[in-house]
Design a protein around this motif. Structure first.
Motif, PDB file in Angstrom:
ATOM      1  N   ILE A 203       0.852  -1.184   0.000  1.00 26.53           N
ATOM      2  CA  ILE A 203       0.000   0.000   0.000  1.00 26.53           C
ATOM      3  C   ILE A 203       0.891   1.238   0.000  1.00 26.53           C
ATOM      4  N   SER A 204       0.681   2.100  -0.981  1.00 27.83           N
ATOM      5  CA  SER A 204       1.429   3.346  -1.097  1.00 27.83           C
ATOM      6  C   SER A 204       0.454   4.494  -1.279  1.00 27.83           C
ATOM      7  N   ARG A 205       0.525   5.486  -0.384  1.00 20.17           N
ATOM      8  CA  ARG A 205      -0.414   6.615  -0.406  1.00 20.17           C
ATOM      9  C   ARG A 205      -1.855   6.102  -0.465  1.00 20.17           C
ATOM     10  N   TRP A 206      -2.085   5.002   0.256  1.00 18.61           N
ATOM     11  CA  TRP A 206      -3.398   4.372   0.397  1.00 18.61           C
ATOM     12  C   TRP A 206      -3.944   3.803  -0.907  1.00 18.61           C
ATOM     13  N   VAL A 207      -3.053   3.543  -1.855  1.00 15.46           N
ATOM     14  CA  VAL A 207      -3.430   2.801  -3.054  1.00 15.46           C
ATOM     15  C   VAL A 207      -2.802   1.412  -2.968  1.00 15.46           C
TER      16      VAL A 207
END
Length: 233
Positions: free
Chosen positions: A154-158
């Motif tokens: 998960i990166s920047r909530w993606v």
């Protein structure tokens, strides 16, 4: 509820699918595409997550190469896993801020979607307590057997990466690894006596993911094999 795109990439090597997945992640962060679920079936490949131990690969690289098994490092969580024909791999590219900013809740949501899917085909499945992710089945007198592995990033909530559900996978290939670092058996829907088409599992699983993550699914699954050059640009 917003729509989400469901795309079947079909049979595709891991590295190519990874490039497509990364492209979708960046587009989702920029708001250029909606939440998207990518399905794929990889040729034989072993992937190592961020927490992987090389000792959990039980064969040498030369032997794996002779067997046609690639090895790749991935930025997902988890240890070592195997992907191959007969396995349904799903990569949800979801932006979680409109749902909930909770990594564990996201993982549990994906697990529940798989459990509900299996229940629809007459297979009773469950998760395990503690930090072990994935979905398991209990067989009389035997240890729990893993039927679906999970590993996410998960990166920047993606979100990216996802799950690998064994439909009619050749389970002999798991002998070359310690799956997810656990000395537990592995099983498949076919090994449990359920014969089902990949497309049917994709459709049912998409519906359950849509329900859990508050999407609208219209039973439309795009097949974009012929558009791979565009997807990778």
């Amino acid at each position: 509820m917003p729509d989400f795109d469901v795309i079947d990439l079909g049979p595709l090597p891991w590295a190519e699918a990874w490039s497509i997945q990364q492209s979708y992640v960046e587009k989702r962060k920029a708001g250029l595409v909606p939440d998207t679920l990518l399905f794929v079936e990889h040729p034989h490949v072993i992937t190592l997550g961020r927490n992987a131990s090389e000792s959990n690969i039980l064969a040498g690289r030369d032997q794996l190469a002779r067997l046609g098994i690639e090895v790749h490092e991935a930025n997902r969580g988890g240890d070592v896993t195997y992907h191959g024909p007969g396995q349904l791999v799903g990569y949800p590219i979801f932006e979680l801020t409109r749902w909930k900013k909770d990594v564990r809740a996201y993982v549990q949501g994906v697990e529940q979607a798989v459990i509900r899917t299996l229940a629809g085909f007459g297979i009773e499945a469950h998760t395990r307590t503690g930090k072990e992710t994935g979905v398991y089945v209990q067989q009389a007198g035997l240890a729990p057997a893993k039927i679906c592995a999970l590993g996410v990033h998960i990166s920047r909530w993606v979100t990216s990466h996802g799950f690998a559900l064994n439909i009619n996978t050749d389970l002999r290939y798991f002998q070359y690894i310690v799956p997810c670092g656990l000395t537990l058996p592995v099983t498949s829907m076919e090994a449990l006596g359920v014969t089902v088409q990949r497309e049917e599992v994709m459709r049912v699983l998409s519906r359950h993911l849509a329900e859990i993550f508050h999407h609208e699914f219209t039973d439309s699954i795009e097949n974009l094999q012929e558009m791979l050059p565009c997807l990778m640009s």
